[in-house]
Design an enzyme around this catalytic site. Sequence first.
Site, PDB file in Angstrom:
ATOM      1  N   LYS A 172      -4.317   0.691  15.083  1.00 12.20           N
ATOM      2  CA  LYS A 172      -4.188   1.694  14.027  1.00 12.20           C
ATOM      3  C   LYS A 172      -4.921   2.982  14.408  1.00 12.20           C
ATOM      4  O   LYS A 172      -5.837   2.981  15.227  1.00 12.20           O
ATOM      5  CB  LYS A 172      -4.749   1.134  12.724  1.00 12.20           C
TER       6      LYS A 172
ATOM      7  N   CYS B 257     -14.793  -3.384  -0.724  1.00 11.55           N
ATOM      8  CA  CYS B 257     -13.400  -3.691  -0.405  1.00 11.55           C
ATOM      9  C   CYS B 257     -12.880  -4.768  -1.361  1.00 11.55           C
ATOM     10  O   CYS B 257     -13.623  -5.310  -2.173  1.00 11.55           O
ATOM     11  CB  CYS B 257     -13.274  -4.157   1.041  1.00 11.55           C
TER      12      CYS B 257
ATOM     13  N   CYS C  19     -13.478  -1.922   5.892  1.00  7.90           N
ATOM     14  CA  CYS C  19     -12.577  -1.169   5.018  1.00  7.90           C
ATOM     15  C   CYS C  19     -13.332  -0.246   4.059  1.00  7.90           C
ATOM     16  O   CYS C  19     -12.833   0.817   3.716  1.00  7.90           O
ATOM     17  CB  CYS C  19     -11.689  -2.132   4.223  1.00  7.90           C
TER      18      CYS C  19
ATOM     19  N   ARG D  41       0.845  -1.195   0.000  1.00 11.03           N
ATOM     20  CA  ARG D  41       0.000   0.000   0.000  1.00 11.03           C
ATOM     21  C   ARG D  41       0.882   1.247   0.000  1.00 11.03           C
ATOM     22  O   ARG D  41       1.764   1.396   0.837  1.00 11.03           O
ATOM     23  CB  ARG D  41      -0.916  -0.003   1.223  1.00 11.03           C
TER      24      ARG D  41
ATOM     25  N   LYS E 236      -6.580   6.597  12.538  1.00 11.71           N
ATOM     26  CA  LYS E 236      -6.968   7.151  11.244  1.00 11.71           C
ATOM     27  C   LYS E 236      -7.429   8.592  11.384  1.00 11.71           C
ATOM     28  O   LYS E 236      -8.156   8.930  12.326  1.00 11.71           O
ATOM     29  CB  LYS E 236      -8.068   6.296  10.605  1.00 11.71           C
TER      30      LYS E 236
ATOM     31  N   CYS F 187     -15.794  -8.920   5.152  1.00 10.80           N
ATOM     32  CA  CYS F 187     -15.683  -9.222   6.579  1.00 10.80           C
ATOM     33  C   CYS F 187     -16.131  -7.987   7.355  1.00 10.80           C
ATOM     34  O   CYS F 187     -16.349  -6.921   6.768  1.00 10.80           O
ATOM     35  CB  CYS F 187     -14.250  -9.628   6.945  1.00 10.80           C
TER      36      CYS F 187
ATOM     37  N   CYS G  45      -7.511 -11.204   0.268  1.00 10.04           N
ATOM     38  CA  CYS G  45      -7.598 -10.788   1.670  1.00 10.04           C
ATOM     39  C   CYS G  45      -7.772 -12.005   2.575  1.00 10.04           C
ATOM     40  O   CYS G  45      -8.704 -12.793   2.396  1.00 10.04           O
ATOM     41  CB  CYS G  45      -8.745  -9.800   1.870  1.00 10.04           C
TER      42      CYS G  45
END
Length: 1032
Positions: free
Chosen positions: A680, A896, A945, A548, A682, A941, A902
């Site tokens: 994480k 996603c 995302c 990414r 954001k 899932c 994935c």
Amino acid sequence: MLTLEHTSFLLQSNKQTLQLLWLPSATSAVQSGTSAEFGLGLHLSQMQERERYVLKAKAAIAAGTLPKAAINPLAAWIEAQTVGSSTAATSVAHGQEAYKQLGDASAATQSLRDFYAESAVHLLSKPPSRWLLGGDRLAYDIGSSGVHHVIASKANPYTEKKNPTGADVRKKDIGLYAMTYGGVYVASVALQSSFAGVVRALTEADAYNGPSVVIAYAPRVPIIPSSAAAGSGVLVKGGAGLAATAALAALKETKQAVDEGYWPLYRWTPKSISSGEAQFHLDSEKMRGELESFLERDRHISMIAAAEPTLAIPASVEAELRENVESKIKDSYQALIANLNTTPVLILYGSDGGAATNAAKRLAAEAKQRGLKPKLSHVVFVVSTAGQGEFPGNARETWKALQQLKKGGEVDFSKMRFGVFAMGDSHYWPLPEDAHFYCKSGKDLDAKLEALGAPRLVSVGLGNDRDADGWQTGYRVFTADLWASLGVDSVEVSGAAESSNFLRAHGALCELDTRITKFHGIYQQDDRDIREARLRAGLEAAYSFMVRVRVPGGVSTAQQWIAIDDIADKLANGTIKLTTRQAFQFHGIVKSKLKKSIQEINHALMDTIAACGDVNRNVMCNPNPTSSNVHRQVLEFSKKFSDHLTPSTNAYHEIWLDKKMVVTSEDIEPIYGKTYLPRKFKVAVAVPPHNDVDVFAHDLGYIAVTEGDNLIGFNVTVGGGMGMTHGMKTTYPRLGDHLGFCTVVTVQRDFGDRTNRKHARLKYTIDDRGIDWFRGEVENRLGYKLEPARPYTFTSNGDRYGWSEGVKGLWAYTLFIQNGRVKDESTRLMKTGLRAIADDFVRRNVQGIEFRLTPNQHLMISGVPASEKWKLDAFLKKYELENGNLSGLRQNSMACVALPTCALAMAESERYLPDLVGKIEDVLAANGLREEAITIRMTGCPNGCARPQMAEIAFIGKAPGTYNMYLGGGFAGERLNKIYRENVTEPEIIQLLTPLIQDYSRSKIDGEHFGDFVIRKGYIKATTAGKFFHDV
């Protein structure tokens, strides 16, 4: 000849010269007059007819009977008659000029009038490119089908035709036959594997001066009514649990055939023998890699066999040997002492789905860190539960053997201390009488070992999938007791980030290294489409990496787009993914190309650090700073914020960019500290009235506050996040709360939950302690009180397509890209077209052109002067990239990646949503709502995302072809949705939505969005806060 069922490319390209001489129906047999030989006869007759005309034209020129003005263009036309010649492109221009001059003089004589009348058929068209198309029946009998005659180019040697039956049913390798014959261009392609490869092969075949054979893999996936499908093993349209459409099934079959080597991709060009170029091109990357590896080994062995051995004697052989022996003795002694002082422990596991395997590997890694060695005197069992308390498949034989043993028998268990960690789901069997099935296999093993006289290390541990952190909740309790029992609980061990020495991963990509590489923007994945097939073949998974690229604010230049396009072709899978966080994503990068990929990204003045991992991710903002002065200031703020929160470690440059490691005390993280963040983090910046970044979905959000065309500050939101886990109501999505203007990352670093990753996001910190407490912590660090949030309004969270005018006379064009996947398809050469646009702007040195990624996975080409709009429009039209008549639903759709790469995906998403949207579009159109803007999102899932929990209609994968369905999100991203139905398949989705859409068409208030409507009519309750998301 082309054995290819997919003829759309041929029919759409070069229509002036394309001739399909033979295209049998799907039911036609290989019979007289309908074979490839029949098409060859047509070809030869047409060639003879044109050759007769060429001879007549040459004779007329030599006789001087033609007007002088017609001679030169007619001679040039004659020269251009060879298909594939360098002058063929100008053939029509010469022919038209010659025809015009002949027409002007045709009244002079009868012979000129006759010649002029005959010339129209020949002079006004290019040398034709003639193709024969057929199915795989041609491969059963190369002679009788006429294929041999096409390859040999002989004049009609007729043979008896027959249908392939009996002993004649084996297919022949037409490609090998043609290459062996010689003088024939041969290519093997697969349209659904590499469209660019098909285009290249067809172009080369058309240009080759001689017969060409193109063989294509084109599987047919039958779709039959569900009533006739029982036990048939074919794809059933509308069947329950349908994982994909027929097109998706064909894509998977093609992909598997190519990746496993069943269908090789190659090109053979005989003419290159004389030019010295490579004659054979193997386009199957996997096969090419294996062949290169084999040849390298063969070359290495040959060099060893051919080399003359030489003997280099050091100055003192005795001294060197003595030093080596002493070194080995010291190493052996240290290993012996270490083993004598180490408690032994052996870890065994039984697993079906992989969870117990992961738990056992984690336990082994932690044991190794504590200095434990594997020995039979101390054994820890990790066992999952299958079915009604049964042992998993790889542990059943062991359990059967244990059941036959008795205490005091042949095997003495009194010297083996043991522990059992049992794993299961307490809600898998919901009835009270079935509660004993929970972790039954592990409990039974624990009881049996005790009955055999084995002393315990620790009481049985229970890992429950329904706990807040899944099985890891019970795992932490179990391992704490285990390490204490083994006497190693006081040994200090490090977590992944802390033990990484500021994100420097270890050698191979073991489990620990895959966690560290996430901080560098890299995920290890495997192709799940072919995972089972490779497993059956005894092969490891087809591992590759997702990389990414961090793009603060989504801004890239035309030069950077070219670099990204090159990397996708040379080092990845040939596509570019535009993410929901305004970043580039590459898929299919193999390990040997990983470092080269990072270096190429760096050369383009971009990087991947902090694109993943427990740090601040890519900072998002409105994608068009040229629309106002405020947007420009917001972009600058976003870039500075991103730079401020980028990890300071030098590890990224040392590992990927070959910078020398410097051992100093200066390698510190002033914001993150040694352990980085619990999870994480954001950040997004929004400019009202457009909430295209979904600002409330982020840990930290900035909402621009303006006066006129000036930015005066931000309303700050904290605590947003979409991730959750199915079946765990302690995990939920949450929208951010209003706070003020501040820096809050250090608060989350110090107070975030590090014991439970599923509870480690900032949203849980705020819900646990309260927004007032959090505001107080921020104000204490700031040294002043925050002002109240100022008023603002959001109207939508989607993109605005087509042309829009900004400041300074600059324009921007927003291009719809289905789910952010930039690739070439048979109907739309998107990747090729965008590369051509970027190349053109760079070649002509047009300044200020930028390719901006939107938060909804689309692309904006901005900074376009008014004088350049026509040029961009021409490119869009040439490559069929114009947005067209998109429905309101499709314009606001997002998905996603999900399968096949994935690892977390439970169902399809990117590959399936476009088809589902098409079926819902039919329902909307039938009710007069095709243009109605409705947000629809899908993920494979529950990690969120594509931010599905904020959509008006959303689907989150539970299993292949099965989704949870959510309704009632806010159109402007201001409200979460709520679950409407669990475990729905495609037929049920259409059945559920149809009456809702019909009612919406009849009863909606003017200007009312679908998400507001379903709440007003009572179909669903409004979600007022994240912690109430699961309440129905």
